[in-house]
Design an enzyme around this catalytic site. Structure first.
Site, PDB file in Angstrom:
ATOM      1  N   ASP A  70       0.837  -1.195   0.000  1.00 41.71           N
ATOM      2  CA  ASP A  70       0.000   0.000   0.000  1.00 41.71           C
ATOM      3  C   ASP A  70       0.877   1.253   0.000  1.00 41.71           C
ATOM      4  OD1 ASP A  70      -2.070   1.797   0.267  1.00 41.71           O
ATOM      5  OD2 ASP A  70      -3.072   0.692   1.868  1.00 41.71           O
ATOM      6  N   ASP A  71       0.806   2.022  -1.077  1.00 45.69           N
ATOM      7  CA  ASP A  71       1.509   3.301  -1.191  1.00 45.69           C
ATOM      8  C   ASP A  71       3.027   3.171  -1.324  1.00 45.69           C
ATOM      9  OD1 ASP A  71      -0.988   4.421  -0.883  1.00 45.69           O
ATOM     10  OD2 ASP A  71      -0.461   5.713   0.798  1.00 45.69           O
ATOM     11  N   CYS A 108      -6.194   3.978  -3.773  1.00 48.67           N
ATOM     12  CA  CYS A 108      -6.415   2.609  -3.286  1.00 48.67           C
ATOM     13  C   CYS A 108      -7.611   1.878  -3.880  1.00 48.67           C
ATOM     14  CB  CYS A 108      -6.559   2.637  -1.762  1.00 48.67           C
ATOM     15  SG  CYS A 108      -5.126   3.295  -0.891  1.00 48.67           S
ATOM     16  N   LYS A 162      -6.026  -5.572   3.849  1.00 50.83           N
ATOM     17  CA  LYS A 162      -6.901  -4.412   3.629  1.00 50.83           C
ATOM     18  C   LYS A 162      -7.874  -4.642   2.474  1.00 50.83           C
ATOM     19  CE  LYS A 162      -6.403   0.326   1.875  1.00 50.83           C
ATOM     20  NZ  LYS A 162      -5.486   1.472   1.715  1.00 50.83           N
ATOM     21  N   HIS A 164     -11.024  -2.365   1.592  1.00 50.50           N
ATOM     22  CA  HIS A 164     -11.274  -1.037   1.032  1.00 50.50           C
ATOM     23  C   HIS A 164     -12.120  -1.053  -0.246  1.00 50.50           C
ATOM     24  CE1 HIS A 164      -9.569   3.314   0.584  1.00 50.50           C
ATOM     25  NE2 HIS A 164     -10.825   3.269   1.037  1.00 50.50           N
ATOM     26  N   HIS A 255       1.263   2.514   4.044  1.00 51.18           N
ATOM     27  CA  HIS A 255       0.315   3.618   4.125  1.00 51.18           C
ATOM     28  C   HIS A 255       0.438   4.303   5.483  1.00 51.18           C
ATOM     29  CE1 HIS A 255      -3.513   5.758   4.028  1.00 51.18           C
ATOM     30  NE2 HIS A 255      -3.735   5.341   2.796  1.00 51.18           N
ATOM     31  N   ASP A 313      -0.129  -0.678  -4.899  1.00 49.66           N
ATOM     32  CA  ASP A 313      -1.459  -0.310  -5.376  1.00 49.66           C
ATOM     33  C   ASP A 313      -1.490   1.061  -6.037  1.00 49.66           C
ATOM     34  OD1 ASP A 313      -1.105   1.211  -3.071  1.00 49.66           O
ATOM     35  OD2 ASP A 313      -3.172   0.995  -2.393  1.00 49.66           O
ATOM     36  N   ASN A 314      -0.499   1.899  -5.785  1.00 43.88           N
ATOM     37  CA  ASN A 314      -0.398   3.216  -6.433  1.00 43.88           C
ATOM     38  C   ASN A 314       0.975   3.793  -6.120  1.00 43.88           C
ATOM     39  OD1 ASN A 314      -2.759   3.780  -3.974  1.00 43.88           O
ATOM     40  ND2 ASN A 314      -0.741   4.704  -3.729  1.00 43.88           N
ATOM     41  N   LYS A 331       1.228   9.883  -5.645  1.00 42.43           N
ATOM     42  CA  LYS A 331      -0.063   9.245  -5.389  1.00 42.43           C
ATOM     43  C   LYS A 331      -1.182  10.269  -5.586  1.00 42.43           C
ATOM     44  CE  LYS A 331      -2.784   7.312  -1.599  1.00 42.43           C
ATOM     45  NZ  LYS A 331      -2.772   6.829  -0.201  1.00 42.43           N
TER      46      LYS A 331
END
Length: 584
Positions: A70-71, A108, A162, A164, A255, A313-314, A331
């Site tokens: 994540d991130d 996300c 996660k 989301h 994240h 994811d990004n 992001k």
């Protein structure tokens, strides 16, 4: 050799049980200690013949392990030049296939929805932003999901981490969307230790679930990266490796909030910027977690028939410690820094191991690729936007993908100077959109924060304008064109030089837009407040017929009886649960 077991050379039969116990403890230590040589463990497993019992053939279907960070920024891995130590990711990528033309979405929810459905967000109604905690919204229930298709093919399906993708109705939860089990969080972020999340004043609640119920007994102050890895180890220990397994591991790291156990800071005391230092510690812990997952795959006989996919994811968020250098943007933007992702595939089943794939690959492609590897079936009327790219990755063939719709967001803030005239009467350039066709990339509207943030930009106060290569967008500008192959850093805008190419890409945007479904972005529902639901973030929406049925909130009773456990101390920790971040 005594019957019923092996005797190690030089060990008397009477001592064999004790030695087997020690061997068991040794394996356990592999699964709990970080930075051990998984490659050495793999060699030992092969020499010892570990794996499925002889005479019990393994499934021809591979085990599918998808790890989503994540991130994590494009630069934030050792093999992209980072100062952060990622020995496991470096080794897995070096022995697998590095994806160096791989794209995701800038935030996300869109990336996760496209992975799960194989469809662009214009085809699921999730074109705008993320799914917020209070929104009565989730992944459309009529979209067949990847785990559902894999279950049809005979797979056991497990998700850890996660979600989301919405939870306002029970039908939206992971265990209702194709997963046999789920252990993780429903929201986009939260405290790594307490697993609480605040979305504003008076809107705080617990966010850790096991299947479809709050996992009150599993919080206990355990750091989420380690907690999720322990759950993965338990799943692998309990599953028969002769039966196909799909394991989706969606780590919360890296994240915000920026939190990590103290021991991971020891290599990063020289990093002046506090955010970067915490981020580095979090990433080291994540790297160790991936090592432990790989060790567990080996120890329990899965590895030789496994395909491990790693993806962010990004793009990274520089103000929260991430780095996308030398890519432009961050992001939340449609510049390369927001959507060009870190990714690789590692597997003994790859034909060309130790290679680099520069073919175009998008996160929607995992859906058809994994279903095909699983020997599953995709309906002809599925209307997927993804392609089966396994031959491009494994064998070095050309990718069937020639374009990517990064997005069309009709409700994002319109560009002040955009117009139909600027779009040659083909497209309203005030609308935020981005598309890639072969080498060309076109952006319209407001693409987002457009600076380049070099590594030396990190001061103790965070990146400042003085440290950036800042771009002042020209007055009246609402269209940009780049040759991404020749100019991956988006430094030379070619829209004025090639108006014919601009027109062609605008027409392609218009064609995509004709297939778009209405945006799903409802206002927040006050009934979502965890204080009305036993202190838990969870499903709150009920049909009218259900509202009339009296029921007792079990979660509320558990919360009243639950003792608050003290959180372990950190030597250099981050903030506690705080109001929602602008991006998920």
């Amino acid at each position: 050799m005594a019957s019923g077991g092996c005797v190690w050379p030089g060990v008397r039969p009477a001592r064999a049980p004790a030695m087997r116990t020690l061997a068991g403890l040794w394996v356990l230590s592999l699964l709990t200690c970080g930075y051990l040589s998984w490659s050495r463990g793999r060699q030992q497993d092969q020499e010892a013949g570990h794996g499925p019992e002889l005479g019990s053939p393994a499934s021809s279907q591979p085990h599918l392990i998808f790890i989503l960070a994540d991130d994590q920024g494009f630069r934030d891995v050792g093999y992209h030049g980072s100062e952060i130590r990622t020995p496991t990711l470096d080794r897995l990528a070096a022995e697998g296939v590095k994806l160096e033309n791989y794209y995701v979405q800038p935030i996300c929810t869109p990336s996760r929805s496209q992975f799960i459905t194989g469809k662009y967000q214009i085809h699921t109604g999730l074109q705008h932003s993320i799914i917020r905690p209070a929104q009565p919204n989730c992944l459309p229930l009529d979209s067949p999901t990847l785990p559902q298709k894999l279950k049809e093919a005979g797979y056991a399906t497990h998700m850890v981490g996660k979600w989301h993708l919405g939870f306002y109705r029970r039908e939206c939860l992971p265990t209702h969307r194709g997963f046999d089990t789920f252990f993780g969080s429903l929201l986009g972020s939260g405290d790594y230790y307490t697993h609480y999340k605040c979305d504003g004043p008076g809107m705080c609640g617990y966010d850790l679930y096991e299947n479809d119920r709050a996992a009150w007994d599993h919080g206990g102050g355990v750091y989420s990266t380690q907690m999720y890895t322990q759950r993965v180890q338990r799943i692998l220990a309990a599953h028969d490796p002769r039966k196909p397994l799909f394991l989706y591991i969606a780590y919360q790291a890296v994240h915000s909030p920026l939190q990590a156990p103290g021991r991971y800071f020891r290599h990063y005391r020289s990093i002046v910027n506090t955010h970067r230092r915490r981020y580095a510690a979090m990433l080291s812990c994540l790297d160790e977690a991936v090592s432990n997952v790989t060790l567990a795959l080996q120890a329990h006989g899965f590895y030789n028939n496994s395909i491990i996919i790693y993806s962010s994811d990004n793009g990274g968020q520089p103000t929260a410690g991430g780095s996308n250098w030398p890519l432009r943007g961050s992001k939340g933007t449609y510049w390369e820094g927001g959507i060009r992702a870190l990714g690789f595939v590692h597997s003994p089943l790859l034909t060309l191991r130790g290679s680099v794939c520069r073919e175009l690959v998008h996160i929607t492609d995992w859906y058809p690729t994994l279903v095909a590897l699983a020997e599953g079936h995709i309906d002809e009327d599925a209307h997927l936007d993804g392609y089966d790219v396994w031959e491009a990755i494994s064998e070095g063939l050309r990718s069937p993908r020639v374009d990517i719709l990064h997005n069309i967001d009709p409700i994002y803030t319109k560009a002040r100077h955009g117009s139909w005239a600027a779009g040659y009467g083909i497209w309203n350039t005030a609308v935020q959109s981005a598309i890639r066709v072969r080498h060309w990339k076109l952006l319209t509207g407001s693409p987002g924060y457009s600076d380049w943030v070099p590594p030396q930009a990190f001061s103790n106060l965070g990146p400042t304008r003085w440290h950036h290569e800042r771009v002042t967008l020209s007055a009246g500008k609402s269209v940009w064109l780049f040759n991404i192959t020749a100019d991956p850093y988006e430094r030379v805008d070619l829209s004025g030089r090639y108006p014919g190419v601009v027109r062609q890409l605008l027409r392609r945007l218009s064609q995509f837009n004709k297939t778009a479904v209405p945006v799903r972005y409802p206002p927040g529902d006050p009934r979502s407040n965890p204080q009305l639901n036993g202190g838990v973030w969870g499903p709150w929406y009920k049909e009218e017929s259900e509202k009339k049925k009296p029921h007792k909130n079990k979660a509320e009773g558990k919360q009243k009886n639950r003792k608050t456990k003290k959180r372990p101390q950190e030597t250099d920790g981050g903030p506690q649960c705080s109001p929602g971040a602008p991006w998920g």
